[in-house]
Design an enzyme around this catalytic site. Structure first.
Site, PDB file in Angstrom:
ATOM      1  N   LYS A  98     -43.577  -4.870  18.917  1.00  0.00           N
ATOM      2  CA  LYS A  98     -42.736  -6.003  18.516  1.00  0.00           C
ATOM      3  C   LYS A  98     -42.771  -7.140  19.535  1.00  0.00           C
ATOM      4  O   LYS A  98     -41.744  -7.732  19.887  1.00  0.00           O
ATOM      5  CB  LYS A  98     -41.305  -5.543  18.259  1.00  0.00           C
ATOM      6  CG  LYS A  98     -41.198  -4.462  17.181  1.00  0.00           C
ATOM      7  CD  LYS A  98     -39.766  -4.029  16.962  1.00  0.00           C
ATOM      8  CE  LYS A  98     -39.663  -2.930  15.907  1.00  0.00           C
ATOM      9  NZ  LYS A  98     -40.216  -1.643  16.367  1.00  0.00           N
ATOM     10  N   ARG A  99     -43.949  -7.477  19.997  1.00  0.00           N
ATOM     11  CA  ARG A  99     -44.096  -8.553  20.972  1.00  0.00           C
ATOM     12  C   ARG A  99     -43.866  -9.913  20.316  1.00  0.00           C
ATOM     13  O   ARG A  99     -44.147 -10.098  19.135  1.00  0.00           O
ATOM     14  CB  ARG A  99     -45.490  -8.522  21.600  1.00  0.00           C
ATOM     15  CG  ARG A  99     -45.777  -7.278  22.449  1.00  0.00           C
ATOM     16  CD  ARG A  99     -44.840  -7.205  23.640  1.00  0.00           C
ATOM     17  NE  ARG A  99     -45.263  -6.208  24.603  1.00  0.00           N
ATOM     18  CZ  ARG A  99     -44.569  -5.125  24.926  1.00  0.00           C
ATOM     19  NH1 ARG A  99     -43.427  -4.875  24.322  1.00  0.00           N
ATOM     20  NH2 ARG A  99     -45.017  -4.278  25.833  1.00  0.00           N
TER      21      ARG A  99
END
Length: 272
Positions: A98-99
């Site tokens: 989930k960057r």
């Protein structure tokens, strides 16, 4: 490099399944036989991969459970990814990280995941906009962008109406990702929580060809029949704890394999 979607489609059609096996090794909840070993995460992940790979259409490790342990955790993560490629090279690896950051920072994340680790796909947060997503795509990786997540507070922001056209924010995200995918064919997917079957159906009607990653099945309560009917075949349905943490006994790997087989057979019956 074979694309994520090519691997996914091949594996999906071979197994007649959409099962994505998530690996979330929360240290305190691991079987005692793992905790007694020299490297609990290595013992656990190696066992899970060796036992369950016949039923995996995709792998989805969550990096948070490795990062918390620092050097030891990164060693376990990289060892696991290497093992996945050795044992099941045909199964695509989707890293759940989930960057979401500025473009120059995203470029460094992209290099780690797609050049150093050489995983096939990555979950990303689109909140900072298009230029924060392009570095991943420019390196040839596939991204699954957070759309409508499975957690109970997802509506706080994701179901706000946009002023421009009255769409929910998650719908606007999905539309923009389809447009982005026109420039990067086969590299953009959407995360849609399995706890929202009616919204999955609405998004599928809206975007017939967009690949969905659907967490929230199993331990989070999503119904498999409803999810598969809504999503169609262009979707990966993730089960993590429901498979990998189904036993704390010494034979936890065998139990996980049996659970993965059960889900596999359920999907077989619903696959059409």
């Amino acid at each position: 490099m074979t694309s994520f979607l090519t691997k996914f489609h091949s594996r999906r059609d071979k197994l007649r399944s959409l099962l994505c096996i998530g690996i979330d090794p929360e240290l305190e909840k691991l079987p005692q036989v793992c905790l007694d070993s020299k490297s609990p995460l290595v013992y656990f992940t190696e066992t899970i991969v060796r036992y369950t790979h016949p039923y995996a259409v995709s792998w989805k490790p969550n990096i948070a459970f490795f990062e918390r342990l620092g050097t030891e955790g990164y060693f376990a993560l990289e060892h696991m990814v290497h093992l996945m490629k050795e044992i099941s090279p045909e199964v695509p690896i989707l890293m759940d990280a989930k960057r979401g950051d500025l473009a120059n920072t995203s470029k460094e994340y992209a290099k780690y995941f797609f050049q150093t680790l050489k995983v096939d796909a990555l979950t990303v947060n689109p909140y900072m906009g298009r230029d924060s997503l392009l570095p991943y795509l420019d390196l040839g990786g596939t991204i699954f962008v957070l759309g409508l997540t499975s957690n109970s507070s997802s509506a706080d922001f994701q179901k706000l109406k946009t002023n421009a056209n009255g769409l929910y924010l998650y719908e606007e995200v999905s539309d923009q990702m389809v447009r982005l995918g026109e420039s990067y064919p086969g590299q953009v997917g959407l995360v849609v929580g399995g706890t929202h079957p009616s919204e999955i159906q609405s998004l599928r009607n809206r975007h017939p060809n967009l690949c969905f990653l659907i967490p929230g099945y199993g331990a989070q309560g999503g119904d498999l029949d409803a999810i598969m009917k809504a999503s169609g075949k262009e979707a990966l349905i993730n089960s993590s704890r429901g498979i990998t943490m189904s036993s704390l006994a010494e034979n936890f790997g065998e139990v996980a394999k049996k659970k993965a087989e059960e889900v596999h057979l359920q999907m077989n019956q619903l696959f059409s």
